[in-house]
Design a protein around this motif. Structure first.
Motif, PDB file in Angstrom:
ATOM      1  N   LYS A  57      -3.406  16.577  -7.761  1.00  0.00           N
ATOM      2  CA  LYS A  57      -2.968  17.212  -9.002  1.00  0.00           C
ATOM      3  C   LYS A  57      -2.673  18.685  -8.762  1.00  0.00           C
ATOM      4  N   TRP A  59      -2.216  22.605  -9.756  1.00  0.00           N
ATOM      5  CA  TRP A  59      -2.746  23.650 -10.631  1.00  0.00           C
ATOM      6  C   TRP A  59      -2.062  24.956 -10.250  1.00  0.00           C
ATOM      7  N   TYR A  98      -7.236  28.556 -16.067  1.00  0.00           N
ATOM      8  CA  TYR A  98      -7.447  27.448 -17.002  1.00  0.00           C
ATOM      9  C   TYR A  98      -8.628  27.673 -17.932  1.00  0.00           C
ATOM     10  N   HIS A 102      -7.451  27.065 -21.759  1.00  0.00           N
ATOM     11  CA  HIS A 102      -7.977  25.842 -22.374  1.00  0.00           C
ATOM     12  C   HIS A 102      -6.933  24.738 -22.504  1.00  0.00           C
ATOM     13  N   ARG A 104      -6.424  22.403 -20.113  1.00  0.00           N
ATOM     14  CA  ARG A 104      -6.912  21.216 -19.427  1.00  0.00           C
ATOM     15  C   ARG A 104      -8.392  21.023 -19.728  1.00  0.00           C
ATOM     16  N   ASN A 105      -8.829  19.812 -19.571  1.00  0.00           N
ATOM     17  CA  ASN A 105     -10.202  19.448 -19.894  1.00  0.00           C
ATOM     18  C   ASN A 105     -11.220  20.331 -19.166  1.00  0.00           C
ATOM     19  N   TRP A 108     -12.665  18.827 -15.807  1.00  0.00           N
ATOM     20  CA  TRP A 108     -11.680  18.884 -14.730  1.00  0.00           C
ATOM     21  C   TRP A 108     -11.516  20.313 -14.231  1.00  0.00           C
ATOM     22  N   THR A 109     -11.469  21.261 -15.158  1.00  0.00           N
ATOM     23  CA  THR A 109     -11.256  22.663 -14.801  1.00  0.00           C
ATOM     24  C   THR A 109     -12.408  23.195 -13.956  1.00  0.00           C
ATOM     25  N   ASP A 143     -11.542  19.836 -27.219  1.00  0.00           N
ATOM     26  CA  ASP A 143     -10.391  19.791 -28.118  1.00  0.00           C
ATOM     27  C   ASP A 143     -10.805  19.424 -29.534  1.00  0.00           C
TER      28      ASP A 143
END
Length: 246
Positions: A57, A59, A98, A102, A104-105, A108-109, A143
């Motif tokens: 992924k 970033w 990140y 905010h 991305r979760n 995960w961050t 979220d």
């Protein structure tokens, strides 16, 4: 050296375990302005900076992003290191981007910080300690998810005003315009410092005996963190009746 990452997140429908790439990698050089900014911990990126994590992924941090270096409080620098240590800073820059936006979760961050440390050849033990510190005392966010409108004459199951927020948490807007509940870092809280110190000792004693799942479990134990971990998928909010087209 890589660890198998086995943080289970069934609420997200995500599994960090499974087939991984050989390791994450940074694709750009990293420089800052103004000159000497590291001394005051207020630096800005000279250009866009990318990281591809061990799951493939992408970033990125953007030109002129602000960073204060790795989140290492004064009391922890004796056993971790300096915030702008070259071995930490690349992972910290991606993480800062990140955390500030905010988009991305949260899990995960924070995990990508750990992944980036390993890609920077930080020792697995130190990377675990820093990851634990981030999960335990670092910034938190989840979220707010728009639900279905309430029908006239019925009560909404939940509105923002009915959500009991943890101390210090606020409802704010992420960079992509969706709403989040967010709270800043709490590294200097006595119970946070104690929890970080406890897991640091465990990791230093036997790094292989402390898994990523163990670290997540420890982070969840603090009462002020439970709201965020219990609602990691987000909180559904129904719009009030006066927002419903008639």
């Amino acid at each position: 050296m890589r660890f198998a990452l086995t943080i289970a997140m069934p609420m997200l429908g995500l599994t960090l375990a499974g087939t991984a790439l050989a390791g994450g990698h940074f694709t750009d050089s990293l420089t800052f302005h103004p000159a000497g900014c590291e001394k005051v911990r207020e630096c800005y990126l000279d250009g866009t900076f990318h990281y591809v994590d061990s799951k493939g992924k992408d970033w990125k941090a953007q030109k002129d992003d602000k960073t204060d270096g790795a989140s290492i409080q004064d009391w922890a620098q004796s056993f971790i290191g300096e915030p702008f240590d070259p071995i930490f800073i690349r992972a910290a820059v991606i993480h800062d981007h990140y955390c500030d936006r905010h988009v991305r979760n949260m899990l995960w961050t924070h995990w990508v910080f750990y992944d980036g440390l390993l890609a920077s050849h930080v020792s697995p033990a130190k990377a675990k300690i820093m990851y634990a510190a981030i999960l335990i005392g670092g910034p938190k966010w989840i979220d707010l998810i728009p639900g279905k409108p309430c029908k006239q004459g019925t009560a909404c199951i939940q509105s923002v005003s009915k959500v009991k927020l943890p101390n210090g948490a606020i409802v704010t807007t992420a960079e992509d315009a969706h709403s989040v509940i967010a709270r800043g870092p709490q590294y200097d809280e006595p119970e946070v410092k104690a929890a970080i110190e406890e897991i640091r000792q465990k990791i230093e004693s036997n790094p292989d005996a402390v898994s990523e799942e163990d670290i997540l479990t420890e982070a969840r134990k603090l009462p002020q963190n439970q709201f965020f971990f219990d609602n990691i998928d987000g909180v559904v909010i129904n719009p009030p009746q006066n927002d419903i087209p008639q």
